[in-house]
Design a protein around this motif. Structure first.
Motif, PDB file in Angstrom:
ATOM      1  N   GLU A   1       0.831  -1.206   0.000  1.00  0.00           N
ATOM      2  CA  GLU A   1       0.000   0.000   0.000  1.00  0.00           C
ATOM      3  C   GLU A   1       0.865   1.255   0.000  1.00  0.00           C
ATOM      4  O   GLU A   1       0.578   2.220  -0.727  1.00  0.00           O
ATOM      5  CB  GLU A   1      -0.938   0.000   1.200  1.00  0.00           C
ATOM      6  N   ALA A   2       1.906   1.257   0.819  1.00  0.00           N
ATOM      7  CA  ALA A   2       2.789   2.430   0.899  1.00  0.00           C
ATOM      8  C   ALA A   2       3.534   2.640  -0.418  1.00  0.00           C
ATOM      9  O   ALA A   2       3.628   3.770  -0.915  1.00  0.00           O
ATOM     10  CB  ALA A   2       3.766   2.276   2.056  1.00  0.00           C
ATOM     11  N   TYR A   3       4.061   1.574  -0.997  1.00  0.00           N
ATOM     12  CA  TYR A   3       4.763   1.697  -2.276  1.00  0.00           C
ATOM     13  C   TYR A   3       3.818   2.164  -3.373  1.00  0.00           C
ATOM     14  O   TYR A   3       4.192   2.973  -4.228  1.00  0.00           O
ATOM     15  CB  TYR A   3       5.402   0.371  -2.679  1.00  0.00           C
ATOM     16  N   THR A   4       2.590   1.675  -3.355  1.00  0.00           N
ATOM     17  CA  THR A   4       1.608   2.092  -4.352  1.00  0.00           C
ATOM     18  C   THR A   4       1.328   3.582  -4.232  1.00  0.00           C
ATOM     19  O   THR A   4       1.276   4.306  -5.233  1.00  0.00           O
ATOM     20  CB  THR A   4       0.310   1.272  -4.211  1.00  0.00           C
ATOM     21  N   LYS A   5       1.156   4.061  -3.017  1.00  0.00           N
ATOM     22  CA  LYS A   5       0.910   5.491  -2.802  1.00  0.00           C
ATOM     23  C   LYS A   5       2.106   6.311  -3.295  1.00  0.00           C
ATOM     24  O   LYS A   5       1.931   7.349  -3.927  1.00  0.00           O
ATOM     25  CB  LYS A   5       0.630   5.760  -1.325  1.00  0.00           C
ATOM     26  N   ALA A   6       3.312   5.808  -3.026  1.00  0.00           N
ATOM     27  CA  ALA A   6       4.510   6.511  -3.476  1.00  0.00           C
ATOM     28  C   ALA A   6       4.545   6.635  -4.996  1.00  0.00           C
ATOM     29  O   ALA A   6       4.868   7.698  -5.533  1.00  0.00           O
ATOM     30  CB  ALA A   6       5.758   5.786  -2.977  1.00  0.00           C
ATOM     31  N   THR A   7       4.187   5.563  -5.694  1.00  0.00           N
ATOM     32  CA  THR A   7       4.215   5.599  -7.154  1.00  0.00           C
ATOM     33  C   THR A   7       3.072   6.431  -7.732  1.00  0.00           C
ATOM     34  O   THR A   7       3.210   6.986  -8.820  1.00  0.00           O
ATOM     35  CB  THR A   7       4.188   4.186  -7.767  1.00  0.00           C
ATOM     36  N   GLU A   8       1.980   6.532  -7.011  1.00  0.00           N
ATOM     37  CA  GLU A   8       0.889   7.400  -7.461  1.00  0.00           C
ATOM     38  C   GLU A   8       1.310   8.869  -7.368  1.00  0.00           C
ATOM     39  O   GLU A   8       0.978   9.677  -8.229  1.00  0.00           O
ATOM     40  CB  GLU A   8      -0.369   7.171  -6.627  1.00  0.00           C
ATOM     41  N   LEU A   9       2.044   9.195  -6.313  1.00  0.00           N
ATOM     42  CA  LEU A   9       2.493  10.568  -6.112  1.00  0.00           C
ATOM     43  C   LEU A   9       3.643  10.943  -7.041  1.00  0.00           C
ATOM     44  O   LEU A   9       3.781  12.108  -7.425  1.00  0.00           O
ATOM     45  CB  LEU A   9       2.927  10.774  -4.658  1.00  0.00           C
ATOM     46  N   GLN A  10       4.469   9.964  -7.380  1.00  0.00           N
ATOM     47  CA  GLN A  10       5.594  10.200  -8.286  1.00  0.00           C
ATOM     48  C   GLN A  10       5.714   9.013  -9.241  1.00  0.00           C
ATOM     49  O   GLN A  10       6.360   8.018  -8.911  1.00  0.00           O
ATOM     50  CB  GLN A  10       6.882  10.404  -7.508  1.00  0.00           C
ATOM     51  N   PRO A  11       5.096   9.121 -10.402  1.00  0.00           N
ATOM     52  CA  PRO A  11       5.041   7.996 -11.343  1.00  0.00           C
ATOM     53  C   PRO A  11       6.391   7.497 -11.860  1.00  0.00           C
ATOM     54  O   PRO A  11       6.463   6.392 -12.387  1.00  0.00           O
ATOM     55  CB  PRO A  11       4.191   8.536 -12.495  1.00  0.00           C
ATOM     56  N   ASP A  12       7.453   8.270 -11.699  1.00  0.00           N
ATOM     57  CA  ASP A  12       8.770   7.814 -12.157  1.00  0.00           C
ATOM     58  C   ASP A  12       9.650   7.320 -10.997  1.00  0.00           C
ATOM     59  O   ASP A  12      10.868   7.245 -11.115  1.00  0.00           O
ATOM     60  CB  ASP A  12       9.495   8.909 -12.935  1.00  0.00           C
ATOM     61  N   PHE A  13       9.038   6.943  -9.892  1.00  0.00           N
ATOM     62  CA  PHE A  13       9.748   6.472  -8.696  1.00  0.00           C
ATOM     63  C   PHE A  13      10.067   4.983  -8.883  1.00  0.00           C
ATOM     64  O   PHE A  13       9.404   4.099  -8.345  1.00  0.00           O
ATOM     65  CB  PHE A  13       8.870   6.712  -7.473  1.00  0.00           C
ATOM     66  N   ALA A  14      11.107   4.726  -9.648  1.00  0.00           N
ATOM     67  CA  ALA A  14      11.458   3.358 -10.031  1.00  0.00           C
ATOM     68  C   ALA A  14      11.739   2.461  -8.829  1.00  0.00           C
ATOM     69  O   ALA A  14      11.369   1.285  -8.822  1.00  0.00           O
ATOM     70  CB  ALA A  14      12.663   3.376 -10.962  1.00  0.00           C
ATOM     71  N   GLU A  15      12.388   3.002  -7.812  1.00  0.00           N
ATOM     72  CA  GLU A  15      12.723   2.192  -6.638  1.00  0.00           C
ATOM     73  C   GLU A  15      11.466   1.676  -5.932  1.00  0.00           C
ATOM     74  O   GLU A  15      11.433   0.544  -5.464  1.00  0.00           O
ATOM     75  CB  GLU A  15      13.579   2.997  -5.645  1.00  0.00           C
ATOM     76  N   ALA A  16      10.432   2.506  -5.883  1.00  0.00           N
ATOM     77  CA  ALA A  16       9.184   2.084  -5.250  1.00  0.00           C
ATOM     78  C   ALA A  16       8.498   0.996  -6.074  1.00  0.00           C
ATOM     79  O   ALA A  16       7.948   0.043  -5.514  1.00  0.00           O
ATOM     80  CB  ALA A  16       8.252   3.275  -5.041  1.00  0.00           C
ATOM     81  N   PHE A  17       8.529   1.131  -7.406  1.00  0.00           N
ATOM     82  CA  PHE A  17       7.960   0.090  -8.264  1.00  0.00           C
ATOM     83  C   PHE A  17       8.700  -1.231  -8.058  1.00  0.00           C
ATOM     84  O   PHE A  17       8.085  -2.291  -7.942  1.00  0.00           O
ATOM     85  CB  PHE A  17       8.029   0.486  -9.739  1.00  0.00           C
ATOM     86  N   CYS A  18      10.017  -1.152  -8.015  1.00  0.00           N
ATOM     87  CA  CYS A  18      10.838  -2.364  -7.841  1.00  0.00           C
ATOM     88  C   CYS A  18      10.566  -2.994  -6.472  1.00  0.00           C
ATOM     89  O   CYS A  18      10.375  -4.210  -6.371  1.00  0.00           O
ATOM     90  CB  CYS A  18      12.310  -2.001  -7.988  1.00  0.00           C
ATOM     91  N   ALA A  19      10.545  -2.168  -5.439  1.00  0.00           N
ATOM     92  CA  ALA A  19      10.308  -2.675  -4.090  1.00  0.00           C
ATOM     93  C   ALA A  19       8.924  -3.309  -3.984  1.00  0.00           C
ATOM     94  O   ALA A  19       8.750  -4.341  -3.335  1.00  0.00           O
ATOM     95  CB  ALA A  19      10.463  -1.549  -3.074  1.00  0.00           C
ATOM     96  N   ARG A  20       7.927  -2.689  -4.629  1.00  0.00           N
ATOM     97  CA  ARG A  20       6.580  -3.254  -4.599  1.00  0.00           C
ATOM     98  C   ARG A  20       6.559  -4.614  -5.290  1.00  0.00           C
ATOM     99  O   ARG A  20       5.949  -5.562  -4.786  1.00  0.00           O
ATOM    100  CB  ARG A  20       5.586  -2.291  -5.250  1.00  0.00           C
TER     101      ARG A  20
END
Length: 51
Positions: free
Chosen positions: A26-45
């Motif tokens: 949920e936290a990683y998803t919120k991070a990627t919604e706020l910053q769509p180019d947040f590659a680290e959050a996508f990878c971590a998710r």
């Protein structure tokens, strides 16, 4: 880097470390919604989904 997205990314990392995988996702998803180019959050998710 969006500060709010970074905070959600850090929260995801904390939840992951505690093995709270659903909350981490949920936290990683919120991070990627706020910053769509947040590659680290996508990878971590993605890594979290494998858990």
């Amino acid at each position: 880097m969006n500060a709010e997205a970074a905070a959600f990314g850090a929260q995801g990392n904390e939840r992951y470390a505690k093995k709270e995988y659903d909350a981490a996702i949920e936290a990683y998803t919120k991070a990627t919604e706020l910053q769509p180019d947040f590659a680290e959050a996508f990878c971590a998710r993605g890594n979290t989904y494998t858990r």
